[in-house]
Design an enzyme around this catalytic site. Structure first.
Site, PDB file in Angstrom:
ATOM      1  N   ASP A 115       0.799  -1.222   0.000  1.00 24.98           N
ATOM      2  CA  ASP A 115       0.000   0.000   0.000  1.00 24.98           C
ATOM      3  C   ASP A 115       0.836   1.278   0.000  1.00 24.98           C
ATOM      4  O   ASP A 115       0.503   2.244  -0.688  1.00 24.98           O
ATOM      5  CB  ASP A 115      -0.921   0.027   1.218  1.00 24.98           C
ATOM      6  CG  ASP A 115      -2.119  -0.903   1.084  1.00 24.98           C
ATOM      7  OD1 ASP A 115      -2.278  -1.504   0.013  1.00 24.98           O
ATOM      8  OD2 ASP A 115      -2.891  -1.018   2.055  1.00 24.98           O
ATOM      9  N   HIS A 157      -5.444   8.372   6.074  1.00 22.86           N
ATOM     10  CA  HIS A 157      -5.082   7.159   6.819  1.00 22.86           C
ATOM     11  C   HIS A 157      -3.775   7.265   7.597  1.00 22.86           C
ATOM     12  O   HIS A 157      -3.546   6.458   8.499  1.00 22.86           O
ATOM     13  CB  HIS A 157      -4.977   5.966   5.869  1.00 22.86           C
ATOM     14  CG  HIS A 157      -6.262   5.576   5.215  1.00 22.86           C
ATOM     15  ND1 HIS A 157      -7.412   5.320   5.925  1.00 22.86           N
ATOM     16  CD2 HIS A 157      -6.588   5.413   3.903  1.00 22.86           C
ATOM     17  CE1 HIS A 157      -8.386   5.009   5.071  1.00 22.86           C
ATOM     18  NE2 HIS A 157      -7.918   5.073   3.849  1.00 22.86           N
ATOM     19  N   GLY A 165      -2.257   2.900   4.093  1.00 15.39           N
ATOM     20  CA  GLY A 165      -3.265   3.060   3.054  1.00 15.39           C
ATOM     21  C   GLY A 165      -2.977   4.128   2.033  1.00 15.39           C
ATOM     22  O   GLY A 165      -3.849   4.963   1.747  1.00 15.39           O
ATOM     23  N   HIS A 194     -13.554   4.718   2.288  1.00 15.91           N
ATOM     24  CA  HIS A 194     -12.771   4.157   3.380  1.00 15.91           C
ATOM     25  C   HIS A 194     -12.902   5.037   4.626  1.00 15.91           C
ATOM     26  O   HIS A 194     -12.920   6.262   4.525  1.00 15.91           O
ATOM     27  CB  HIS A 194     -11.292   4.065   2.988  1.00 15.91           C
ATOM     28  CG  HIS A 194     -11.030   3.197   1.798  1.00 15.91           C
ATOM     29  ND1 HIS A 194     -11.093   3.679   0.502  1.00 15.91           N
ATOM     30  CD2 HIS A 194     -10.704   1.887   1.701  1.00 15.91           C
ATOM     31  CE1 HIS A 194     -10.814   2.690  -0.343  1.00 15.91           C
ATOM     32  NE2 HIS A 194     -10.582   1.594   0.358  1.00 15.91           N
ATOM     33  N   ASP A 281     -14.176   7.511  -4.240  1.00 10.83           N
ATOM     34  CA  ASP A 281     -14.102   6.054  -4.409  1.00 10.83           C
ATOM     35  C   ASP A 281     -15.355   5.326  -3.934  1.00 10.83           C
ATOM     36  O   ASP A 281     -15.407   4.098  -3.986  1.00 10.83           O
ATOM     37  CB  ASP A 281     -12.857   5.479  -3.728  1.00 10.83           C
ATOM     38  CG  ASP A 281     -12.708   5.902  -2.282  1.00 10.83           C
ATOM     39  OD1 ASP A 281     -13.546   6.682  -1.790  1.00 10.83           O
ATOM     40  OD2 ASP A 281     -11.733   5.463  -1.637  1.00 10.83           O
TER      41      ASP A 281
END
Length: 399
Positions: A115, A157, A165, A194, A281
């Protein structure tokens, strides 16, 4: 990390009620073409091309030349500003990674294959993104703009001592800390698919900052957090708000749940400024997530955030279908400025339409139908989560 406990009042002027009518706002767009120099790697889902593509679509629509808007160029954040959140040990490792070679301690701080890779310029781009979000906060705090948008930001994140992330420096937290240093009461609203875990963690014990995150449920999606029961620390219970959603939640269901939760809490909290993370997203075609918003639903959510915000610092966030990113954040900047866009993307954007394989020149999505069982599951789950928020969070705010 809590900001210093300073007075929440920016000035002697009373805050307007969220959603009240306002005159034409001064706006600020923060960007840098230097972002084009960086690359997470050929197989990484976060493509930096999305930022230049977004800028070109905004420019094609004339949105980079609006009379009420000023464009600012991002400058790298100073290290001393970054260590307001991040530990010096982590920052030292991130700096040592700037050559593209991982130092020995990299994996201890979330850096490495996967990631959050090490790549040439990783410290440089982290500083540039952080500086852009701090600049957006500064121009709003100083009164140079009522609303600002830094669409390269929103990397929500990153934790105080590690990358996570795709995020290395948590620019959203740094923007909030900048606003708090001016005595502002801040609400953070995150509509990324997220959970905004890094921002929640930074202010979990701080009642001067309310964090609200709508996202796909943690059992299904990274980072595996964001449950309604994560409601804040002992001194800030009810100031961390989470609205998890089931896979295939459609725009109408998302907007109904958003309306049930976000406006009442913002009215009760009465922030001086809202920091909004506008990840795109949650779109149906995003390759990493499972929600089912269309572009119209995303744009309506953004417009609602704009209406509810006495002042606004908007950031980007997730988005892994480049075509959605460019259309979504262009629509967001239009909403921030009260501009209605033509339904067809401009002819001057044609080379990018062909290069990036847009399905058509339409800005908005065609209608689509989801299977009824999926809609029923998503609707029932959203209803249950809204009720949980009302039961666990609302009483702390007299609702």
């Amino acid at each position: 990390m809590a900001a210093p406990d300073v007075s929440p009042s920016l000035s002697a002027h009373p805050r307007p009620e969220p959603g009240s009518p306002t005159p034409l706002q001064k706006t600020a767009l923060v960007h840098s073409h230097d972002f084009d120099r960086f690359d997470y790697g050929p197989q990484h889902p976060l493509r930096m091309e999305r930022l230049g593509l977004t800028w070109r679509l905004m420019d094609a629509y004339g949105l980079t030349r609006l009379p009420q808007a000023t464009t600012y160029t991002s400058e790298p954040a100073d290290e001393r500003d970054i260590v307001a959140l991040h530990t010096q040990g982590y920052v030292d490792v991130l700096k040592a990674s700037n050559t593209g070679q991982a130092p020995r301690a990299a994996s201890l701080h979330g850096l490495g294959p996967g990631d959050s890779p090490v790549f040439p310029g990783v410290w440089d781009i982290a500083r540039l993104i952080a500086g852009g979000s701090r600049l957006a906060a500064q121009v709003v705090a100083r009164g140079e703009a009522d609303r600002a948008f830094h669409f390269a930001g929103g990397l929500h994140h990153a934790m105080h001592n590690r990358a996570s992330g795709f995020c290395y420096v948590n620019d959203a937290v740094l923007a909030i800390l900048e606003l708090r240093s001016h005595g502002l009461r801040v609400a953070y609203v995150d509509i990324d698919a997220h959970h905004g875990d890094g921002v929640q963690a930074a202010f979990y014990d701080d009642p001067w900052v309310m964090t609200i995150s709508t996202h796909e449920r943690g059992e299904r999606l990274f980072p595996g957090t964001g449950f309604v029961q994560e409601a804040g620390g002992a001194g800030a219970l009810g100031y961390s708000v989470n609205l998890p959603l089931e896979a295939y939640t459609a725009s109408d269901q998302f907007l109904a749940a958003f309306e049930d939760v976000v406006p009442p809490l913002l009215r009760a909290f009465r922030p001086d400024v809202v920091v909004a993370q506008l990840g795109i997203d949650a779109h149906l075609t995003d390759p990493l997530t499972h929600l089912a918003l269309d572009l119209q639903g995303f744009a309506r959510a953004v417009a609602r955030i704009v209406e509810l915000s006495p002042k606004l610092v908007a950031l980007g966030g997730g988005g892994y279908d480049l075509r959605n990113v460019a259309r979504g954040w262009t629509a967001a900047w239009a909403a921030i400025n009260g501009v209605e866009l033509p339904a067809s993307m401009p002819q001057s954007f044609g080379p990018d339409i062909r290069r990036f394989d847009f399905e058509s020149n339409a800005l908005w999505d065609p209608s689509f139908d989801l299977p009824q069982p999926a809609r029923d599951r998503a609707g029932a789950y959203a209803t249950a989560q809204v009720e949980a928020v009302r039961r666990l969070i609302f009483p702390h705010h007299g609702l």
